[in-house]
Design an enzyme around this catalytic site. Sequence first.
Site, PDB file in Angstrom:
ATOM      1  N   ARG A 139     117.731  37.261 117.561  1.00  0.00           N
ATOM      2  CA  ARG A 139     118.088  38.513 118.215  1.00  0.00           C
ATOM      3  C   ARG A 139     119.496  38.510 118.808  1.00  0.00           C
ATOM      4  O   ARG A 139     120.313  39.404 118.548  1.00  0.00           O
ATOM      5  CB  ARG A 139     117.097  38.818 119.361  1.00  0.00           C
ATOM      6  CG  ARG A 139     115.776  39.349 118.910  1.00  0.00           C
ATOM      7  CD  ARG A 139     114.676  38.870 119.841  1.00  0.00           C
ATOM      8  NE  ARG A 139     114.410  37.495 119.521  1.00  0.00           N
ATOM      9  CZ  ARG A 139     113.487  37.125 118.629  1.00  0.00           C
ATOM     10  NH1 ARG A 139     112.709  38.003 118.086  1.00  0.00           N
ATOM     11  NH2 ARG A 139     113.337  35.854 118.317  1.00  0.00           N
ATOM     12  N   THR A 140     119.787  37.505 119.642  1.00  0.00           N
ATOM     13  CA  THR A 140     121.022  37.564 120.431  1.00  0.00           C
ATOM     14  C   THR A 140     122.258  37.498 119.531  1.00  0.00           C
ATOM     15  O   THR A 140     123.194  38.283 119.686  1.00  0.00           O
ATOM     16  CB  THR A 140     121.035  36.411 121.452  1.00  0.00           C
ATOM     17  OG1 THR A 140     119.774  36.392 122.129  1.00  0.00           O
ATOM     18  CG2 THR A 140     122.143  36.595 122.469  1.00  0.00           C
ATOM     19  N   LYS A 167     129.507  16.394 112.298  1.00  0.00           N
ATOM     20  CA  LYS A 167     130.250  15.147 112.042  1.00  0.00           C
ATOM     21  C   LYS A 167     130.623  14.467 113.357  1.00  0.00           C
ATOM     22  O   LYS A 167     131.287  13.442 113.359  1.00  0.00           O
ATOM     23  CB  LYS A 167     131.532  15.447 111.261  1.00  0.00           C
ATOM     24  CG  LYS A 167     131.307  16.127 109.918  1.00  0.00           C
ATOM     25  CD  LYS A 167     132.663  16.462 109.284  1.00  0.00           C
ATOM     26  CE  LYS A 167     132.509  17.366 108.081  1.00  0.00           C
ATOM     27  NZ  LYS A 167     133.801  17.882 107.615  1.00  0.00           N
ATOM     28  N   ARG A 189     125.986  30.167 123.030  1.00  0.00           N
ATOM     29  CA  ARG A 189     124.660  29.669 123.417  1.00  0.00           C
ATOM     30  C   ARG A 189     124.683  28.157 123.291  1.00  0.00           C
ATOM     31  O   ARG A 189     125.161  27.617 122.294  1.00  0.00           O
ATOM     32  CB  ARG A 189     123.563  30.250 122.529  1.00  0.00           C
ATOM     33  CG  ARG A 189     122.212  29.566 122.759  1.00  0.00           C
ATOM     34  CD  ARG A 189     121.078  30.249 122.058  1.00  0.00           C
ATOM     35  NE  ARG A 189     120.795  31.542 122.658  1.00  0.00           N
ATOM     36  CZ  ARG A 189     119.737  32.298 122.321  1.00  0.00           C
ATOM     37  NH1 ARG A 189     118.897  31.871 121.388  1.00  0.00           N
ATOM     38  NH2 ARG A 189     119.524  33.450 122.899  1.00  0.00           N
ATOM     39  N   HIS A 217     120.442  33.875 131.003  1.00  0.00           N
ATOM     40  CA  HIS A 217     120.627  34.637 129.750  1.00  0.00           C
ATOM     41  C   HIS A 217     120.921  36.084 130.200  1.00  0.00           C
ATOM     42  O   HIS A 217     120.080  36.969 130.105  1.00  0.00           O
ATOM     43  CB  HIS A 217     119.347  34.550 128.930  1.00  0.00           C
ATOM     44  CG  HIS A 217     119.456  35.038 127.512  1.00  0.00           C
ATOM     45  ND1 HIS A 217     120.551  35.736 127.018  1.00  0.00           N
ATOM     46  CD2 HIS A 217     118.584  34.938 126.474  1.00  0.00           C
ATOM     47  CE1 HIS A 217     120.340  36.022 125.741  1.00  0.00           C
ATOM     48  NE2 HIS A 217     119.161  35.553 125.391  1.00  0.00           N
TER      49      HIS A 217
END
Length: 398
Positions: A139-140, A167, A189, A217
């Site tokens: 969603r976000t 890496k 995020r 959030h």
Amino acid sequence: MISPGVTTRTETTPIDAAQAIDAGQAIDAAQAIDAAEAMGASGAAGSAREPAATGAPATTREPVATGEATPATEDEFLEVRRGPTVRHLLSIADLDREGILEIMRLSDAFAEVAQRPIPKVPALRGRTVATVFMEPSTRTRLSFETAAKRLSADVMTFTAATSAAVKGESLRDTVETIDAMGIDAMVIRHQASGAPLRVTDWIGASVINAGDGTHEHPTQALLDCYTIREALTERRGGEVPADLTGLRIAIVGDIKHSRVARSNVLAFSALGAEVMLVAPPTLMPASLEGWPVTATGDLDGTLGELDVVYLLRIQSERLGEVLLPSLDEYHWRYGLTKARAAALKPEAIVMHPGPMIRGVEIAPEVADLPATLVTRQVRNGVLVRMAVLFHLLGSGVV
Ligand code: CP
């Protein structure tokens, strides 16, 4: 520790509440991110239990350039290109009541844009928004990218699993690399609480927290406020409420590990709602001192008085220890079953930030009821994220 059936309440201001919510988290995030950097840990690597942020972050910076002067150095050129202000959204505490209401009003304007045959405006033409997701998201990430495109911004998508982070490139090197390509905002995020705050020290672009560990959030909370306000407007025959005063909202489930709960407690209480936390003792934070909430373990005893039931997923990926006898037991004690949904007031609404786990926190039949506004939350997420991007970056005409 809150015990089942025991209700407590502490009155605080939203900013006090933000400090209390942050202070309840034990480890200094900046130190933790620094430690991870020192070890060469990549942001994408699945670290074990992540630390939490402390202290209300100072997330607003002074204007950096007027855009009038001729830049003499490369850094100055980048500052001029970015425009007159650089600001961030890391926590709901970055917005006071008026700031939240301003986002609601801007979202109303973008709701009108969404009705047009071509739902797009030139407000952020020439700007670039990077989405940097070190944890999974449906969603976000997609709604931020949709929002940026509808504002005519260019979008740069970073996907951890296919990046140089696998890496061993550090979070700092990763974000500095993306910033060097010329971006205006980074939507990030990360599994570590406080990571977006740390990133503000490393890059010049605006930083938007799209979920950091168990901390916050904020855009989820803003879209939730918008969705409740919209439902209340419909209930009142089109009259838009000034705020959420008079509403009783229960947040039910894994409060302890939920960044959504922390942001929503701040946002709902800033707008005047009464917030109740409902969870078994093992899924409550160790202390709720300073939180502007009541708390109980007795879901059945509260149902008839609620206007909003806000369900949370059990954050299995963050549990780290056995906190529940079983998910079946949880559903039996705390899930919104058909019988519990029938005990709600007729006008009550059910919300969930997603992803929903049907059969655990919500019965499948309840998830599909008209009173369950999950897809409406997602739809509104695009509008609210347009509003946030415009608020931070925009100066054009909507
Ligand atoms: N609500 C929410 O943050 O969902 P995603 O994890 O899919 O972004």
